[in-house]
Design a protein around this motif. Structure first.
Motif: not given
Length: 396
Positions: A308-332
């Motif tokens: 969420m510090e990376i602006v284009h990733i945050k924007m993509a998450q917010e617009t629904g382009l893909g998933s970057a939320s901690s809820d959808s990505i299990v602990e790596i």
């Protein structure tokens, strides 16, 4: 040369509904998945065109491989890069999940954004070769591509990095998108781009695969699969995209030409201020995903960023382009091999994975300042030319 390039620019205006890779991106049938997974095992050394069947692949993937809409990712690590690519894609369901017979597959590799004598600044031949074999095994037509920049021209860079010789020996197409037919594309009224020139190859591809080198970046924090697609623009004038907003531009091109598959080449990455000042990172990691946002998020976490510090990733998450939320990505870390001491991973006293989350990353605040400064100076007449002359070296 200018007249020749202008002759390739069509007056036609294309839109989202005409992008074949978007039309084809629908849930695949079981038959399509099986066709890409049930042949004889693929020999990682010989390069024979076949795939290994793994009945447990869909169960071990981070998400179901039965729906193209459900995001999933895979991480593979090891000294054998080729094997890592095979296994990462297999864990997603196999190449048959993404490529069908006679598909035209546009593979966007990072060629012009690299420095030939610095590993980790461009997509490695090993990754490209493994992916080519997988696409050919599914009877698809791979087209490896990138586009000119103002200083870095495609063909000299491709030759110096070994891509020209490799493509000739492999018998696959290597294409400079700046030399293809150029058309206008309507990115939509809400886009930062409006109507902009793109290569018709992007519109006509049945499948788009983004294969970036895993690197940090002075202006955008990271340069991964999403920013790799920014490199498809055939116009060498990159300054205008910074005037429009580089983060918004990255979002727009990925929204229109969303990669169907992502392979992030972290075999050797690049940290610090890339590309000229990049320090190679012997990371020995391959990340694969059917979600460009998820892939970039996973890679960002491994570098040490909160996505969420990376602006284009945050924007993509917010617009629904893909998933970057901690809820959808299990602990790596639960999907990474345990730390082990092994000389083949570097110094005999070092532990595999010690760079996880510890890359030399540009500070987000400094990054934001530079981006603001660039957009500010581009408001003044004449500065766009100066920016273009230095942008390839400093920012790409």
């Amino acid at each position: 040369m200018l007249l020749k390039k202008r002759s390739r620019v069509s007056k036609k205006v294309f839109c989202y509904s005409q992008v074949k890779s978007r039309i084809e991106a629908k849930p695949e049938s079981t038959e399509q998945i099986d066709r890409g997974r049930q042949s004889e095992p693929l020999d990682a050394d010989s390069g024979a065109y076949s795939l290994k069947e793994d009945e447990n692949a869909s169960n071990s993937a981070k998400g179901s491989s039965n729906s193209a809409k459900e995001s999933s990712y895979s991480i593979r690590r090891g000294q054998d890069t080729r094997k890592c690519v095979f296994e990462a894609i297999e864990e997603l369901g196999g190449i048959g999940r993404f490529v069908k017979k006679n598909d035209k597959v546009l593979v966007k590799v990072n060629i012009c954004g690299g420095v030939p004598d610095k590993k980790g600044t461009f997509t490695s031949i090993e990754v490209a070769d493994a992916l080519a074999d997988l696409i050919l095994s599914a009877e698809g037509e791979p087209i490896f591509s990138d586009a000119d920049m103002i200083w870095v021209k495609f063909w000299p860079a491709a030759r110096d990095e070994g891509y020209v010789d490799w493509a000739e020996k492999k018998g696959v197409k290597l294409v400079n998108l700046s030399e293809t037919e150029i058309v206008n594309f309507d990115f939509g009224p809400d886009s930062a781009l409006g109507i902009e020139k793109v290569s018709k190859e992007l519109i006509e591809a049945d499948v788009i695969i983004s294969v970036p080198a895993m690197k940090t970046h002075l202006l955008t924090g990271v340069t991964l699969a999403m920013k790799n697609m920014y490199g498809t623009f055939p116009d060498i004038d990159k300054a205008k995209f910074h005037k429009m907003g580089i983060e918004e531009t990255i979002l727009a091109v990925n929204s229109a030409f969303t990669p169907n598959l992502v392979i992030i080449d972290g075999s050797v990455g690049g940290e610090a201020v890339e590309p000229l000042s990049a320090t190679p990172v012997n990371f020995q990691t391959i990340i694969a995903s059917n979600d460009v946002v998820m892939a970039d998020s996973v890679a960002s976490r491994l570098m040490g960023y909160d996505p969420m510090e990376i602006v284009h990733i945050k924007m993509a998450q917010e617009t629904g382009l893909g998933s970057a939320s901690s809820d959808s990505i299990v602990e790596i870390r639960t999907h990474l091999p345990p730390e082990e001491t092994d000389s083949k991973f570097g110094d005999k006293d070092s532990k595999w994975g010690e760079k996880d989350g510890n890359w030399d990353c540009p500070d987000p605040k400094i990054k934001d300042f530079y981006e603001w400064a660039v957009e500010l100076i581009l408001m003044f007449p004449g500065w766009a030319t100066i920016f273009n002359l230095g942008a390839d070296f400093l920012f790409y």
